[in-house]
Design an enzyme around this catalytic site. Structure first.
Site, PDB file in Angstrom:
ATOM      1  CB  CYS A 198       3.530   2.989  -8.601  1.00 52.79           C
ATOM      2  SG  CYS A 198       2.590   3.101  -7.071  1.00 52.79           S
TER       3      CYS A 198
HETATM    4  N1  LIG Z   1       1.060   6.306  -3.816  1.00 50.56           N
HETATM    5  C1  LIG Z   1       0.457   5.470  -4.614  1.00 50.56           C
HETATM    6  O1  LIG Z   1      -0.159   5.880  -5.573  1.00 50.56           O
HETATM    7  C2  LIG Z   1       0.481   3.980  -4.363  1.00 50.56           C
HETATM    8  C3  LIG Z   1      -0.412   3.192  -5.085  1.00 50.56           C
HETATM    9  C4  LIG Z   1      -0.423   1.834  -4.856  1.00 50.56           C
HETATM   10  C5  LIG Z   1       0.489   1.285  -3.963  1.00 50.56           C
HETATM   11  N2  LIG Z   1       1.377   2.077  -3.305  1.00 50.56           N
HETATM   12  C6  LIG Z   1       2.285   1.439  -2.357  1.00 50.56           C
HETATM   13  O2  LIG Z   1       1.787   1.630  -1.047  1.00 50.56           O
HETATM   14  C7  LIG Z   1       2.875   1.759  -0.127  1.00 50.56           C
HETATM   15  C8  LIG Z   1       2.784   3.069   0.624  1.00 50.56           C
HETATM   16  O3  LIG Z   1       2.886   4.122  -0.314  1.00 50.56           O
HETATM   17  P1  LIG Z   1       2.397   5.590  -0.018  1.00 50.56           P
HETATM   18  O4  LIG Z   1       2.358   6.276  -1.334  1.00 50.56           O
HETATM   19  O5  LIG Z   1       1.188   5.561   0.827  1.00 50.56           O
HETATM   20  O6  LIG Z   1       3.633   6.126   0.843  1.00 50.56           O
HETATM   21  P2  LIG Z   1       3.750   7.531   1.636  1.00 50.56           P
HETATM   22  O7  LIG Z   1       5.179   7.867   1.654  1.00 50.56           O
HETATM   23  O8  LIG Z   1       2.745   8.502   1.081  1.00 50.56           O
HETATM   24  O9  LIG Z   1       3.275   7.182   3.110  1.00 50.56           O
HETATM   25  C9  LIG Z   1       3.917   6.263   3.923  1.00 50.56           C
HETATM   26  C10 LIG Z   1       3.707   6.681   5.365  1.00 50.56           C
HETATM   27  O10 LIG Z   1       4.243   5.645   6.181  1.00 50.56           O
HETATM   28  C11 LIG Z   1       4.839   6.267   7.310  1.00 50.56           C
HETATM   29  N3  LIG Z   1       5.755   5.299   7.923  1.00 50.56           N
HETATM   30  C12 LIG Z   1       6.963   4.899   7.485  1.00 50.56           C
HETATM   31  N4  LIG Z   1       7.457   3.963   8.318  1.00 50.56           N
HETATM   32  C13 LIG Z   1       6.529   3.754   9.273  1.00 50.56           C
HETATM   33  C14 LIG Z   1       6.446   2.902  10.406  1.00 50.56           C
HETATM   34  N5  LIG Z   1       7.422   2.044  10.694  1.00 50.56           N
HETATM   35  N6  LIG Z   1       5.358   2.982  11.194  1.00 50.56           N
HETATM   36  C15 LIG Z   1       4.368   3.851  10.902  1.00 50.56           C
HETATM   37  N7  LIG Z   1       4.378   4.669   9.830  1.00 50.56           N
HETATM   38  C16 LIG Z   1       5.444   4.617   9.021  1.00 50.56           C
HETATM   39  C17 LIG Z   1       5.484   7.509   6.762  1.00 50.56           C
HETATM   40  O11 LIG Z   1       5.718   8.467   7.770  1.00 50.56           O
HETATM   41  C18 LIG Z   1       4.447   7.962   5.729  1.00 50.56           C
HETATM   42  O12 LIG Z   1       3.516   8.886   6.296  1.00 50.56           O
HETATM   43  C19 LIG Z   1       4.145   1.598  -0.944  1.00 50.56           C
HETATM   44  O13 LIG Z   1       4.516   0.247  -0.949  1.00 50.56           O
HETATM   45  C20 LIG Z   1       3.687   1.995  -2.325  1.00 50.56           C
HETATM   46  O14 LIG Z   1       4.460   1.416  -3.348  1.00 50.56           O
HETATM   47  C21 LIG Z   1       1.374   3.423  -3.471  1.00 50.56           C
END
Ligand SMILES: NC(=O)c1ccc[n+]([C@@H]2O[C@H](COP(=O)([O-])OP(=O)(O)OC[C@H]3O[C@@H](n4cnc5c(N)ncnc54)[C@H](O)[C@@H]3O)[C@@H](O)[C@H]2O)c1
Length: 396
Positions: free
Chosen positions: A253
Site C-alpha cells: 500500500c
Molecule cells: N494487503 C493489504 O494490506 C491491503 C490493504 C488494503 C487494500 N489493499 C488492496 O487490495 C488489493 C488486493 O491486495 P492483496 O494484498 O489482497 O493482494 P494479494 O496479492 O495478497 O492477493 C491478490 C490475489 O488475487 C489473485 N488474482 C490475480 N489476478 C486474478 C484474477 N484475474 N482472477 C482471480 N484472482 C486473481 C492472485 O492470485 C492473488 O491470490 C490491492 O489493490 C491492494 O492495494 C491491500
C-alpha cells in the site's frame, strides 16, 4: 447472499471470511490453483485468519475456494480484490483489474452487485471496470479495503467502511451487503470519492513517514535523538500526530498507492510535488541506513559478517512485498560485507533461507517481530537499530 470474491489474497480472503461469518454463501475465486487447493484444505496464508476458522467455514459449507470461473454466474455480489501494483516505470498496472472485469463480462449473465475493493485512482470503477462489463444490468460500487494486516485492534468489522456507487441502488445494495459484517458504513456521493479517500489516506501516511525520515537525518546531524524529539512533540494534546522514522516503507500500500494519485494528478495537469518528494526520501532511506552503518563501523564494512534482523516490511507479518530490507541487504553487499538475514516468519525469500541469530560483526535491525530478543541480537559486536526498540543501540 451468494457472494463471489475474485482474488483470495490478504484482502479477498479477509472479506470472504467476514462474509461467511455473516451467513453468506461464499466462493473465493483465484487464478492461483495451488492457493485454491491450500485454502480448501483449511490452510490460511494470512496472519489474521486462523486455519481453524477457515476449516470451520469450509466444513459448514459457508466457504469454498475455486478456480472455476463458471461459479461466478448467479452471484448476488461479486467483489474484486486483485493486485494493483506499479509497472516498471512506477505507473499504475491495472492489468489484474482488467482481467477480473473481463472475466465477469465473459462469465456472468445474471445481474449482480459488482464491488471493487482493489485500491486504485478515482475513475477506475467507472472507466476501467464498468465500461468493460456491458450487456447485463449490473450494479457497480466501490468500497476500497482499509485492512491493516496484523492489526489486532482494527479489523474488517470495526473499521468504518466507505461506499460509493455509480447509482443510488448500487449504494443501497452495497450497504445491505457490508452492513451484515461491518459495524459502520460511510456513504459518499460517488465511487470516485470512495476511491480517492483510500489513496489519500495512504498518501497521508507516505508523506508523513517521509517527513519523519527526513527529520531523523536532520536530528542525527544535529546530535539529537529524533525519537526523543518526536515523543516530546507527541505530548501536545492537539494538532500533532506521531509517525516514527524507519528504513523506508514497504507492503502493497504505502509505497504504491500514492503513485496512483500522482499518476492521475499528472493526467489532469496538477503537479504531485509532495508525493514525488516523499517517494524520493523514503526510497533513499536504505542508502542512508547503510551509510550510517558504514560510518559507525570505522568507515568500512568490507569482509564483515552482517546479519539483517527482520526482512518483512513490518513487525509480526510475513509480507516482504516492497520491503526496504531488500535494498538494505543489496547495498550492504555492494560495500563488500557478507550478509545473511534472520526472519523466522518469512523463512525463505529471494532464494535464501533465514539464518539463526548469533555472533556477527554487525546486526542491522530492519523489523523486529515478537519473540526476537535483544539478548540474541546483542551477541553481535555492533548493532544498528532502525526500529527504535533497542535501548542504547545506534540507529534511526
Ligand atoms: N494487503 C493489504 O494490506 C491491503 C490493504 C488494503 C487494500 N489493499 C488492496 O487490495 C488489493 C488486493 O491486495 P492483496 O494484498 O489482497 O493482494 P494479494 O496479492 O495478497 O492477493 C491478490 C490475489 O488475487 C489473485 N488474482 C490475480 N489476478 C486474478 C484474477 N484475474 N482472477 C482471480 N484472482 C486473481 C492472485 O492470485 C492473488 O491470490 C490491492 O489493490 C491492494 O492495494 C491491500
Amino acid at each position: 447472499m451468494r457472494v463471489a470474491i475474485i482474488g483470495q489474497g490478504y484482502v479477498g480472503l479477509t472479506i470472504a471470511v467476514g462474509a461467511a461469518s455473516a451467513g453468506h454463501s461464499v466462493v473465493g475465486f483465484d487464478v492461483n490453483e495451488s492457493l485454491v487447493t491450500k485454502l480448501n484444505s483449511g490452510a490460511s496464508h494470512i496472519e489474521g485468519i486462523s486455519d481453524g476458522d477457515l476449516a470451520s467455514f469450509i466444513d459448514s459449507g459457508a466457504y469454498k475456494a475455486s478456480s472455476d470461473a463458471a461459479l461466478l454466474d448467479g452471484s448476488d455480489v461479486i467483489v474484486i480484490a486483485v493486485p494493483t501494483p506499479l509497472d516498471e516505470g512506477r505507473n499504475p498496472d491495472l492489468s489484474f483489474v482488467h482481467a477480473a472485469a473481463d472475466l465477469i463480462a465473459m462469465q456472468v449473465q445474471s445481474p449482480a452487485l459488482i464491488v471493487n475493493e482493489s485500491t486504485s485512482y478515482p475513475g477506475t470503477l467507472r472507466k476501467e471496470i464498468a465500461a468493460r462489463i456491458t450487456g447485463v444490468e449490473h450494479l457497480f460500487a466501490s468500497s476500497p479495503e482499509r485492512v491493516d494486516p496484523g492489526n489486532t485492534q482494527w479489523g474488517t468489522k470495526n473499521t468504518p467502511r466507505i461506499i460509493g456507487g455509480l447509482t443510488p441502488s448500487a449504494v443501497t445494495k452495497a450497504r445491505e451487503f457490508y452492513e451484515s459484517f461491518c459495524d459502520s458504513i460511510v456513504e459518499v456521493s460517488s465511487a470516485e470519492v470512495a476511491e480517492a479517500a483510500k489513496i489519500f489516506e495512504n498518501t497521508f501516511r507516505q508523506v508523513n513517514i517521509a517527513l519523519v525520515n527526513e527529520f531523523a537525518q536532520i536530528s542525527d546531524a544535529l546530535g539529537i535523538s529524533s525519537r526523543e524529539v518526536i515523543e516530546a512533540a507527541a505530548t501536545k494534546p492537539y494538532g500533532f500526530m506521531q509517525f516514527n522514522p524507519g528504513p523506508g516503507v514497504g507492503g502493497h500500500c504505502i509505497p504504491v498507492d500514492p503513485s496512483y494519485l500522482a499518476y492521475v494528478a499528472h493526467e489532469v495537469g496538477v503537479p504531485a510535488t509532495f508525493i514525488n518528494r516523499a517517494n524520493e526520501v523514503n526510497l533513499a532511506m536504505p542508502a542512508y541506513v547503510v551509510k550510517r552503518v558504514v560510518a559507525g563501523s570505522g568507515g568500512t564494512i568490507a569482509g564483515k559478517k552482517v546479519i539483517v534482523v527482520g526482512v518483512s516490511y513490518k513487525a509480526n507479518v510475513a509480507d516482504t512485498r516492497e520491503t526496504p530490507a531488500a535494498a538494505v541487504i543489496d547495498l550492504l553487499r555492494e560495500q563488500g560485507a557478507t550478509v545473511s538475514w534472520h526472519d523466522d516468519l518469512v523463512g525463505s525469500w529471494r532464494g535464501e533461507e533465514s539464518t539463526p541469530l548469533g555472533s556477527f560483526d554487525i546486526a542491522v535491525i530492519v523489523t523486529k517481530h515478537a519473540g526476537v530478543t535483544d539478548v540474541a541480537i546483542k551477541a553481535s559486536t555492533y548493532v544498528f537499530d532502525c526500529t527504535g526498540t533497542m535501548p542504547g543501540a545506534a540507529g534511526i
